[in-house]
Scaffold this active site. Structure first.
Site, short mmCIF file in Angstrom:
data_model
loop_
_atom_site.label_atom_id
_atom_site.label_comp_id
_atom_site.label_asym_id
_atom_site.label_seq_id
_atom_site.Cartn_x
_atom_site.Cartn_y
_atom_site.Cartn_z
N SER A 141 38.85 -14.91 42.93
CA SER A 141 37.70 -15.38 43.69
C SER A 141 38.05 -15.48 45.17
O SER A 141 39.04 -16.10 45.55
CB SER A 141 37.25 -16.75 43.16
OG SER A 141 36.11 -17.20 43.84
N GLY A 142 37.22 -14.85 46.01
CA GLY A 142 37.47 -14.86 47.45
C GLY A 142 38.25 -13.69 47.96
O GLY A 142 38.54 -13.59 49.16
N THR A 146 32.77 -8.86 46.05
CA THR A 146 31.33 -8.71 46.29
C THR A 146 31.07 -7.83 47.51
O THR A 146 30.20 -6.96 47.49
CB THR A 146 30.68 -10.09 46.46
OG1 THR A 146 30.84 -10.84 45.24
CG2 THR A 146 29.20 -9.95 46.76
N ASN A 196 35.85 -19.81 47.79
CA ASN A 196 35.08 -18.68 48.28
C ASN A 196 33.67 -19.14 48.65
O ASN A 196 32.98 -19.75 47.84
CB ASN A 196 35.01 -17.61 47.18
CG ASN A 196 34.30 -16.34 47.62
OD1 ASN A 196 33.90 -16.20 48.77
ND2 ASN A 196 34.14 -15.42 46.70
N SER A 199 30.95 -16.89 46.19
CA SER A 199 31.56 -16.58 44.90
C SER A 199 30.50 -16.15 43.89
O SER A 199 29.51 -16.85 43.68
CB SER A 199 32.31 -17.80 44.37
OG SER A 199 32.83 -17.54 43.08
N SER A 200 30.69 -14.99 43.27
CA SER A 200 29.79 -14.55 42.22
C SER A 200 30.01 -15.42 40.99
O SER A 200 31.11 -15.49 40.46
CB SER A 200 30.07 -13.08 41.85
OG SER A 200 29.83 -12.24 42.94
N GLY A 413 36.67 -13.15 39.36
CA GLY A 413 38.12 -13.02 39.33
C GLY A 413 38.75 -14.07 38.43
O GLY A 413 38.09 -15.00 37.96
N GLU A 415 40.42 -17.27 37.18
CA GLU A 415 40.19 -18.62 37.70
C GLU A 415 41.12 -19.64 37.05
O GLU A 415 41.35 -19.60 35.83
CB GLU A 415 38.73 -19.05 37.48
CG GLU A 415 37.74 -18.28 38.33
CD GLU A 415 36.34 -18.81 38.26
OE1 GLU A 415 35.51 -18.41 39.12
OE2 GLU A 415 36.04 -19.62 37.37
#
Length: 789
Positions: A141-142, A146, A196, A199-200, A413, A415
């Site tokens: 994440s981050g 995306t 992030n 974040s998705s 991602g 986590e």
């Protein structure tokens, strides 16, 4: 294969400055000699040319390139993308897109996400099997997944545009709508987290549909596991979904009045609303919705539903019915277009079935809050699902108009938070499956191919995560199977009892462990990217995902046409889910993920590994300890090892020595062979068959050749030519690679087999397809490719 604990020891050793202690003195000397010339490290566009390849040398190259604002680097078959955490507009301009698209050899350009995009597009254009392509964008994440997915979609909307052959109205419908699906899905599916700002909170696989002329004619979106719990529960210092903040900051006074959102009102479910981020762009979302065909009336229904959810969050409960918050409840009922009395009854009273009789039982204060949260989550999840369906209906082309696709996969991602539950378990399971696909496709397949070719090869160890997947999804006993059993029992789940059962049934698997001194029931899984502890409390309930039927019945009566439609359409489904054998969250997610993996298996994958250079998301800040963990977790160093044939494991045997082939007699041509396709050499008057004569001989005989084909063999020969990436001139293809100048040993083509190109002194199959002629390095990492016809 090293264990997770071993890898953690390596990380600790690195942080203490001892990453190379286990290496011998000779290798350490080579490393120091390589690193001493720091000014030249940024020139390594492909990490396979780093010598020697170690975590230290790879890390230093990436760090130096990052400091020089070079964010993309090849790593053999993978592209490594470092997040700059600041806008770099010149890197993604329309001119840059065109430069990569129209280049004869894009691989000669600097590494870029557009090279990956163009390679996939040319594979479709050349009809190389498997023709359909998948671009897998991975990372934590981050890391920039995306943004990378956005760039890929913009690239294809530009280079595969139909504007030159169709009306402007058609263009508006296709390219514009495909691109406008992004901001809408991000507004409703992304959120600001600790790691992030964008974040998705769901996974998506977007299929870009191409017609026979490789023009973009439509797209479709498949989504996975929206984190709907975020609607009613936000972790400290995190936020709800973007769309709620966009409404708060972008609404006009008239809209605020309509949505019962006064300027001075605060919402429990909108923490950290004072924080301003780039994604808080309400007008951009509204404009994109218009382009997708969502009219003003339907938008009004959507935003009233969202406003109603926010008002639900402000409803609190006490032990007495008349002490609830009537003001907020009335507002929520009005916005959701349901009777306030019925809403209050549904939240405070539950219906129990006793045979054919229905018994009403008042809910406790805690149960009321759970039912309120459940109502908000089911409304938001169904609204999101409706939105995705609407987008697909808006942008998807009729099956008769498209024949191939390029898929873009953007998933959450890996986590690991302070508290991890079912959502993180599913997310990390998905990452395990993708890592296994990467290992199987590139690492294991490459090494097995070398063995089958009879090459001298020293195996490179890599992290095979099959044992972890067996733990999570294996048969007959696994974490998922035990969790499903627990969820289907007609009783409340007990965390301590479930933990005991997990330990009893799964104690033989080394990938699961327990801290016996912990007061909170949990289990720890050793994932490929590190250990993660999962809290058991509440996991079974989340897996059940129960929705009281009286809540569904209430929503089906709503006078909000959209809300009524969404839940009326799901009436049959909700009836099915009432039974004890209903589909669990884990089962549904596992099935959808298996479908995705089948798609990936039958496409040509292209991997982009996004790396997060620092945890604070600071521009141009590179923290070694953060990057090395990510490089090790996703197997980048192992990939480079195999791609570059590290530490002197180049095969000494040469394949199909063309010098021997030149001395062979030319086989006679039969009429059948002549019809199937042939190669016309400039030095030989008669056509030469591809079937009976290796193409290496053709290249040995002349520096260039023209292909002469019949209609029967056209598709096959075009595949051979396309695999060489040769420039076209009025239908004739000039072969510019020559075995004596580029050390190409042979090109082998079989009618129903494969095309294999090999270089002397290197058996690598996936590498630099267009080696730099000015380079001092020859015969190293210069194999072109292998494709099945």
């Amino acid at each position: 294969m090293s264990s997770v604990d071993d890898r953690r020891d390596v990380r600790e050793g690195y942080r203490n400055g001892g990453a190379t202690r286990s290496l011998n003195d000779s290798l350490e000397g080579e490393i120091q000699a390589f690193l001493i010339d720091e000014d030249q490290l940024y020139t390594y566009d492909d990490l396979t040319k780093v010598n020697p390849v170690t975590p230290a040398t790879v890390l230093k190259c990436l760090q130096v390139r990052y400091s020089m604002k070079v964010f993309y680097t090849h790593a053999g078959c993978t592209l490594v993308a470092l997040n700059p955490f600041q806008p770099i507009p010149d890197l993604y301009s329309l001119d840059v897109m065109k430069e990569y698209h129209y280049a004869h050899q894009p691989q000669e350009f600097k590494p870029h996400i557009f090279i990956v995009a163009e390679e996939a597009y040319r594979n479709v254009r050349g009809q190389l099997e498997p023709v359909n392509q998948s671009l897998v964008v991975s990372g934590e994440s981050g890391a920039g997944k995306t943004w990378t997915s956005r760039c890929l979609m913009k690239y294809y909307a530009t280079v595969a545009s139909v504007s030159v052959v169709k009306s402007q109205d058609t263009v508006e419908r296709i390219e514009r709508r495909v691109l406008d699906s992004n901001p809408v899905m991000e507004a409703f599916g992304n959120a600001c987290t600790l790691r992030n700002n964008n974040s998705s909170r769901f996974g998506k696989y977007i299929q870009l549909q191409l017609d026979r002329c490789q023009l973009l004619v439509g797209a479709s979106v498949q989504t996975y596991l929206l984190e709907k719990t975020r609607v009613a529960c936000q972790t400290a210092n995190e936020r709800n979904f973007h769309i709620f903040y966009q409404m708060m900051k972008g609404a006009t006074d008239e809209q605020r009045k309509e949505w019962k959102m006064s300027h001075d009102q605060s919402f429990v479910w909108l923490p950290n609303s004072e924080k301003t981020i780039e994604e808080d762009c309400f007008h951009e979302t509204v404009e994109a919705m218009v382009h997708l065909g969502i009219n003003a009336e339907r938008q009004g229904e959507i935003f009233r539903i969202l406003a109603g959810i926010l008002q639900l969050g402000n409803v609190s409960f006490s032990s007495s019915a008349d002490e609830s918050q009537p003001c907020h409840l009335d507002r929520a009922a009005e916005l959701l277009c349901v009777p306030a009395e019925e809403l209050q009854t549904c939240l405070r009273v539950r219906t129990l079935k006793a045979g054919k009789q229905s018994v009403l039982k008042p809910c406790s204060q805690a149960e009321c809050s759970v039912r309120r949260d459940c109502l908000a989550k089911v409304i938001y999840a169904q609204l999101f699902e409706w939105l995705v369906t609407f987008i697909n209906n808006s942008i998807c082309a009729d099956k008769s108009t498209w024949c191939n696709f390029i898929g873009v996969l953007d998933v959450y991602g890996f986590e690991c938070f302070q508290t991890n539950n079912l959502e993180q378990l599913c997310i990390n399971y998905a990452n395990e499956k993708l890592q296994q696909h990467f290992v199987a496709h590139y690492l294991r397949a490459q090494q097995e191919e070398y063995v089958s070719e009879g090459l001298q090869w020293s195996f490179v160890k890599y992290q095979d995560n099959q044992s972890c997947l067996d733990l999570l999804e294996g048969s007959p006993i696994s974490v998922f199977s035990l969790l499903n059993e627990e969820s289907r029992l007609n009783r409340a789940s007990d965390a301590k009892t479930f933990r005991v059962r997990l330990e009893k049934e799964l104690c033989d698997n080394a990938n699961i462990s327990w801290d016996k001194f912990s007061k909170v029931p949990h289990f720890t899984v050793a994932h490929y990217a590190g250990k993660v502890g999962y809290q058991i409390e509440g996991m079974a309930e989340k897996n059940k995902d129960p929705v009281p039927p009286e809540l569904i019945s209430l929503l089906q009566k709503s006078n909000n046409q959209l809300l009524h439609q969404i839940f009326k359409d799901n009436e049959t489904e909700s009836q099915i889910k009432k039974g004890p054998g209903k589909t669990t969250v884990v089962s549904k997610f596992k099935n959808s993920l298996e479908t995705l993996m089948k798609i990936l298996h039958f496409t040509t994958p292209h991997y982009t590994r996004c790396i997060k250079p620092n945890p604070e998301c600071k521009p141009l800040t590179f923290k070694k300890e953060e990057v090395i963990i990510q490089l090790e977790a996703c197997g980048i160093v192992e990939t480079i090892h195999i791609s570059a044939l590290l530490l002197k494991s180049l095969a000494e045997a040469e394949l199909d020595d063309a010098k021997d082939l030149v001395e062979e007699d030319t086989p006679a041509l039969t009429p059948v062979i002549r019809e199937r396709g042939s190669v016309q050499l400039s030095t030989i008057p008669e056509p030469v068959t591809v079937q009976g004569w290796p193409m290496g001989l053709a290249l040995a005989s002349a520096p260039s050749m023209t292909v002469s084909l019949t209609a029967t063999g056209f598709q096959k020969m075009m595949s051979v030519i396309a695999s060489l990436n040769l420039p076209s001139r009025r239908g004739e293809y000039q072969v510019k690679t020559n075995q004596y100048t580029e050390e190409l040993a042979s090109i082998r083509a079989q009618p129903k087999g494969s095309v294999k190109l090999h270089c002397q002194r290197s058996p690598l199959l996936y590498a630099d397809r267009q080696p730099d002629l000015k380079s001092d390095v020859t015969g190293f990492n210069e194999i072109l490719l292998e494709k099945t016809l």
